[in-house]
Each structure stands twice: as C-alpha cells, then as structure tokens.
Design an enzyme around this catalytic site. Sequence first.
Site, PDB file in Angstrom:
ATOM      1  N   ASP A  76       9.334   3.096   2.057  1.00  0.00           N
ATOM      2  CA  ASP A  76       8.221   3.985   2.314  1.00  0.00           C
ATOM      3  C   ASP A  76       7.805   3.685   3.729  1.00  0.00           C
ATOM      4  OD1 ASP A  76       5.816   4.897   2.576  1.00  0.00           O
ATOM      5  OD2 ASP A  76       4.910   3.786   1.128  1.00  0.00           O
ATOM      6  N   PHE A 116       0.857  -1.199   0.062  1.00  0.00           N
ATOM      7  CA  PHE A 116       0.122   0.019   0.127  1.00  0.00           C
ATOM      8  C   PHE A 116       0.838   1.047  -0.226  1.00  0.00           C
ATOM      9  CE2 PHE A 116      -2.196   3.626   1.625  1.00  0.00           C
ATOM     10  CZ  PHE A 116      -3.324   3.484   0.747  1.00  0.00           C
ATOM     11  N   LYS A 138       2.532  11.220   7.081  1.00  0.00           N
ATOM     12  CA  LYS A 138       1.540  10.733   8.322  1.00  0.00           C
ATOM     13  C   LYS A 138       2.161  11.589   9.696  1.00  0.00           C
ATOM     14  CE  LYS A 138      -0.915   6.935   6.683  1.00  0.00           C
ATOM     15  NZ  LYS A 138      -0.570   5.980   5.876  1.00  0.00           N
TER      16      LYS A 138
END
Length: 427
Positions: A233, A147, A274
């Site tokens: 990531d 994802f 985030k």
Amino acid sequence: MSVATQQKNSHYYIDLENDHGAHNYHPLPVVLEKGDGVYVWDVEGKKYFDFLSAYSAVNQGHSHPKILAALVEQAGKLALTSRAFHNNVLGPYEKYVTEYFDFDKVLPMNTGAEAVETAIKLCRKWAYEKNGIAENQAVIVVCRGNFHGRTTTIISFSDDDNARDNFGPYTGGFVSIPYNDIAALEEVAKQKNVVGFLVEPIQGEAGVYTPDEDFVAKAQAICHANNMLFIADEVQTGIARTGSLLAVCGNCTCENQCERQATYTKPDILILGKALSGGAYPVSAVLADDHIMEVIKPGQHGSTFGGNPIAAKVAMAALDVVSEEHLIQNARKLGDLFRLEMNKIIAKTDLVVKVRGKGLLNAIIINDTPESETAWNLCVKLKENGLLAKPTHGNIIRLAPPLVITEEQMMDCVAIIEKTIMEFKKD
Ligand SMILES: *Cc1c(COP(=O)(O)O)cnc(C)c1O
C-alpha cells in the site's frame, strides 16, 4: 467592504461546517481558499507553507499548471463514459501508467480505500483460482498500527479503536502481526490458508514509522517462499514522497523502472492513490502482472468513475511532473537537509525528542504523553507563524511539504519551526 463580505471570515465558514457537516474530522482552525505550489492562503489572506500536502496527495504542489491544464481541457471535452463504452484516453493512460511502474496491468479506481479493497479482492480471487485455497478460507496478513482506509472491511483489520468501535460486525479473513517483525511474519506464513501480506512500506498515519532497511525485501522473500502475494500500500509513501519513486524502491533515485536496482522489491500488487493525481482529482490504481490480474474477468469488479477520461489525463500529467521536475531527487535532497536541521533544533530543546522519516515524509516526536494536547497546541502555534501541519496518532507531528519545495523555502520553514518550538518552551 460590505457587511456581508466582512462576515465571511474564518469563523463564518467554520460555523457553517459545524452546523451542517458531520463531525467526522477535527481540523485545525484555518479556512483555506487558494493554493499555489507549496503555499496556501486562508480567507483572511494570510499565507502559509503547507506541511501536510493533503496527506501526501499534493506532492506536485497546489494548482500545478500542467495538471490543471490537463484537468480543464479534458473536462471540456469528455468527462465520463463509464466502462460500458471505451474512450480514447483510458488505453493511453493504462499503457503509460503500467510502463511507468513496470507492471503488466492496471485496474483503475478513485480513492485509496477503493484501491485497497480491490487489492484484497484480487488477492483472494488469485488464492482460490490459482493457489487451490478452499472457498472462503483465504487469510491476509496485516500489521498493527496499519492505516489502509475507512471501508467496513478495511476498518475490520484496523487496531485503532476510533476507526473500529461500533462499526461491527467486522469482516473476517485477516490476521495481524506487529509492524517490522520479520519473525512474526515467518511464523504466520506457515499457517494454512495465508495468501497475502498487505503492508505500508512506511506507516504514515501511525506516525511515520520507518521499518528496518531490509524489512520490505525480507517480507517479500517470505511471501514468495510461502505462495503469498506481497501487497504494498503505497497510497501515501508512493510517487516520490520518500525520495524514491516508491518506498519499496529503497535507495533508488531513478525516475521510473527501478528493476535494475538491487534495492528494488517489486510488489506482486501495488496500490497507489493520493499523489497519482497531484491532488487535483480522486485517482487510485492497483497494479499487478498478468498471472495475477487475469483472475478478474468482465463483470466481477468495477467502478462507475474508475479510469474516467479526466482521471486518466490528470494522472498522466501528474506523473509527468514527477519526472520532469525531478521530484524524487528533490525529496531525497531536501529530506536529508530537513532532518539535519531538525536534529540541530532537537539538540537545543526538550520539547522535541526525535525526527524520523524518509525523503519528505517525516515526523517529529513531541516529549509528552500520547493523551496530552502538546502536539495540537504546537500545530496551532505553527499555524500562527505561517506553517500548517497536523498531529497524527499520539504526540507526533507529521511534516510533509509538497515535493516542489525549494531549498530556500525549506530553510524558511526550518526557521518557522525553530522559532515556534523555542517560543513554545517559554509558555
Ligand atoms: C490515505 C491512505 C489510504 C486511503 O486513501 P483514501 O483516498 O482516503 O481512501 C489508504 N492507504 C494509505 C497508506 C493511506 O495513507
């Protein structure tokens, strides 16, 4: 209470969203209006432990006073200049963030998906300009179950049908291998034009899949032996979530600069988002050293809001909080405690078969088929008992509280989870 006030309960807000918003999410039926630390409150005034932390954006806890103060102060002074002009916050932020994560340069963006896109563009450009790859031939390796966000290019290399179906035509230039499969990476790395490996050090959305301890280090070694960039990531796993500054730091618990640690695998390109803002503002970043980042020149990439003064101030405050409040160490310690306590519960029930994760990024695996509603129903019961969590792919519940959680609060949460699981069994 007036009639108008009375009507504005959870149902009122849920109906409004239903009637006027695109139905691109399936939220739990709870309407939140306030947050503080590990707690959130709904519009009826009920208090919950937040065990999602906005997918690990709120690592520093809700409404952290230091982050909030940075946001408010800068908003009152100067919010946005665009990059057409300099401002007096971007430079200090760029110095701060590159020192914090030990890279030469940063390219600031806003959302995680934008940062992933940036990393892909950077890797491709590096391949053409520094690695002699023929025009339009660069291939980046990704993992099944990945994802990385929701843009057209990113969903092109997703294997989640929901994320992909009927959004084609898809972007080419990607090849997919199984996660945690070093042999497969070694094989694909030998192919012509393979220039990078984009990977989550722990697959969060897929259900908190933790690879072998040496996966990341071995993957990086293969990349370097084959002139490929190792692209991490860490949008979800980074910034203390897994009990180290980055998941690629392995078992290092120092606040920053993990280079001294043998376990640290430095990515060639690091993607953050985030928790880079503690959830107060969309802030993402791509970090790389000069020999890579220098391929991007004026006019070749950018973002109107990327690196704006509010984002810069908020990110510095958010990273300060991680260091000052020892969130790495707390995530490590309470993560160990959490898995220990979950394993005690698992021994007493057939409903949960396993707990897995690292630091405070964990998941419990429910004993049912991926298609069943059991995990969802359990989350609804957890909500009724005062704890908010959300199922992820299959019958898996991710449990990821803000990292400011105390041991006492954690034990309260363990009690809620145990009670809910035991009650659920009787249904
Ligand atoms: C959430 C996430 C993204 C996308 O971030 P957005 O801010 O939602 O665009 C990318 N990669 C990973 C690993 C994520 O968890």
